[in-house]
Design an enzyme around this catalytic site. Structure first.
Site, PDB file in Angstrom:
ATOM      1  CE  LYS A   1      -3.609   1.762   2.012  1.00 42.13           C
ATOM      2  NZ  LYS A   1      -5.086   1.750   3.564  1.00 42.13           N
TER       3      LYS A   1
ATOM      4  CB  SER B   1      -8.249   3.306   2.235  1.00 41.86           C
ATOM      5  OG  SER B   1      -7.429   2.880   3.856  1.00 41.86           O
TER       6      SER B   1
ATOM      7  CB  SER C   1      -8.078   0.500   5.793  1.00 45.64           C
ATOM      8  OG  SER C   1      -8.910   1.912   5.301  1.00 45.64           O
TER       9      SER C   1
HETATM   10  N1  GLN Z   1     -12.791   3.997   6.014  1.00 44.06           N
HETATM   11  C1  GLN Z   1     -12.289   4.219   7.485  1.00 44.06           C
HETATM   12  C2  GLN Z   1     -12.422   5.916   7.237  1.00 44.06           C
HETATM   13  O1  GLN Z   1     -12.517   6.683   6.122  1.00 44.06           O
HETATM   14  C3  GLN Z   1     -11.104   4.609   7.165  1.00 44.06           C
HETATM   15  C4  GLN Z   1      -9.989   3.808   7.265  1.00 44.06           C
HETATM   16  C5  GLN Z   1      -8.996   3.186   7.251  1.00 44.06           C
HETATM   17  O2  GLN Z   1      -9.056   1.965   8.067  1.00 44.06           O
HETATM   18  N2  GLN Z   1      -7.688   3.670   7.302  1.00 44.06           N
HETATM   19  O3  GLN Z   1     -11.365   6.613   8.528  1.00 44.06           O
END
Ligand code: GLN
Length: 483
Positions: free
Chosen positions: A68, A143, A167
């Site tokens: 990532k 994400s 994410s």
């Molecule tokens: N979808 C969640 C957010 O937008 C989690 C994102 C993540 O775990 N990086 O904060």
């Protein structure tokens, strides 16, 4: 014709070791898939012409991994899929990357993501959205959407993601792969560009629990460079594969099966329950009463930490610098031009919650609720060894469907967020398909530092199911989605 999509990474690595396959055969197999499918998926934002080679042997040695784009690979670009870092290169190596190299893996590609990991769909990336391999009109989740899509499409055998509020697990669920978020402190965060420092964890995305256990063996462990890294031994997680599970007790939190859950997802989770019940595993209904406050609590704490962590991107030290006539204008212009709308929303929300006059009412209050959420889990784990829930209330939604409705986007993390607030380990694994052939994921949550129970249960489920073996029906399309 060689078809490596049917093998897990550990078996490919073994075949290499036993000279049943050559390095060239494996590399060209995955290269061909990347060439054929990445242009339409947009899951890998850079595939290294010369991968960083590792030295060392492990069960997964010689295989390439996607990373990532918020984890530093020394000398390579690292952008967090943000314009503000579009020209930035990592000046040091994340601990997980050093560990992967020491285990003999190759660092093969950078994976797409939501900008700075803010999002649940990979639509906020400055490189454009990643498409779901199961249906190119749908999101991959986020994400770590690029990582999940690449593994789902078998462009590579595995990937690393990061999980602050879901994410790793939510995109794994939407793409039909295994995504594991370790206990907070289990994996070093050194070299992970921080979003919410008290919530972030790096973890593996794989096609099976077997590969997941082996990858955890490599990346876990105490690291003096991360002060929040736990001084705790790493067990051999592969020993938890395919063990007897009959003594394990699983909790079903009633709050996670309430309104908002798509019936098809509910049915698939019931399927997991029946499977385990046949293995003599006991189920107990439990309650996690503060669940309803989790999303609000997370968005205050996560955004507060993010607004503070993102202050360093000021046009002076990293990446983009916009033309200006004085210092204040430099900051303002750089940040206005460099950050996308979701990053700005988080910075505003966080700055507001931390500002004097609101700090007690929002930030401190959220910390108190966080404690209550953790205590809910503590009481539940007095009765049960693991908790079973859906990972996401729905299957993959359409690209663009939620972009103008942040609240509905935030609510898609309803089942994953509490785990980060409580610092617990959790995994999403494939457990079914909807009638329009979209993957469904189940989530297992464990006690702190008890990843082993999750691997025991997950591998036990995998033994009797073939959801994880399903490959998305991709067709070759050379046209890149965002060109
Ligand atoms: N979808 C969640 C957010 O937008 C989690 C994102 C993540 O775990 N990086 O904060």
């Amino acid at each position: 014709m060689l078809d490596l999509t049917q093998l897990n990474a550990k078996d490919i690595a073994l075949a290499l070791k036993e000279a049943k396959l050559t390095k060239d055969e494996v590399s060209s197999f995955f290269k061909k898939r990347i060439d054929e499918f990445n242009p339409s998926l947009n899951s890998l934002i850079e595939v290294f012409k010369e991968p960083d080679k590792g030295e060392g042997s492990s069960a997964l040695a010689s295989l390439g991994i996607a990373i990532k784009d918020n984890i530093c690979i020394k000398g390579r670009k690292i952008t967090c899929a943000s314009k503000i870092l579009s020209s930035h290169r990592a000046v040091y190596e994340a601990t997980v990357i050093s560990k992967l190299k020491q285990a003999g893996l190759e660092i093969a590609a950078r994976a797409n993501m939501d900008e700075f990991a803010f999002g649940s769909s990979t639509e906020t990336s400055c490189y454009g959205p990643t498409k779901n391999p199961w249906d190119l009109e749908r999101v991959v989740g986020g994400s770590s959407g690029g990582s999940a899509a690449a593994v789902s499409a078998r462009l590579l055998p595995f990937a690393l993601g990061s999980d602050t509020g879901g994410s790793i697990r939510q995109p794994a669920s939407l793409c039909g792969v295994v995504g594991f978020k370790p206990t907070y402190g289990r994996v070093s965060r050194y070299g992970l560009i921080a979003f919410g420092s008290s919530l972030d964890q790096i973890g593996p995305i794989t096609t099976s629990f077997i590969d997941c256990a082996h990858l955890l063996n490599i990346i876990c462990g105490h690291d003096a460079k991360d002060s929040t890294s736990a001084k705790i031994d790493t067990p051999d997680f592969s020993k938890s594969l395919n063990c007897d599970c009959s003594q394990i007790k699983i909790g079903l939190p009633k709050e996670y099966f309430a309104k908002g859950l798509e019936p098809e997802v509910k049915t698939a989770i019931e399927g997991v329950k029946s499977y385990f019940a046949n293995k003599k595993i006991k189920f107990i209904e439990i309650s996690l009463p503060h669940t309803e406050y989790a999303v609000a609590t997370y968005y205050i704490i996560g955004s507060s930490e993010a607004s503070s962590n993102l202050q360093r991107f000021d046009g002076i030290r990293y990446g983009l610098r916009s033309g200006c006539s004085n210092l204040e204008e430099l900051y303002t212009k750089t940040r206005s031009q460099g950050f996308g709308p979701e990053a700005k929303r988080r910075i505003f929300l966080g700055t507001y919650s931390l500002s004097s006059g609101y700090y007690d009412a929002y930030y401190v209050q959220a910390l108190k609720v966080r404690r209550l959420i953790k205590e809910d889990f503590d009481s539940a784990f007095k009765e049960v060894d693991a908790i079973l829930t859906p990972t996401s209330p729905s299957t993959a939604f359409k690209i663009g469907e939620k972009t103008n409705d942040p609240l509905s986007m935030y609510l898609s993390d309803i089942y994953t967020i509490s785990v980060n607030l409580a610092g617990l380990p959790a995994v999403s694994f494939p457990c079914g398909f909807s009638k329009n052939n979209l993957p469904i994921g189940a989530q297992l949550i464990g006690k702190a530092f008890d990843e082993e129970t999750l691997i025991k249960l997950g591998s036990c489920f995998e033994e009797g199911s073939d959801y994880h073996k399903q490959i998305p029906p991709l067709v070759v399309n050379k046209k890149n989605s965002h060109e």
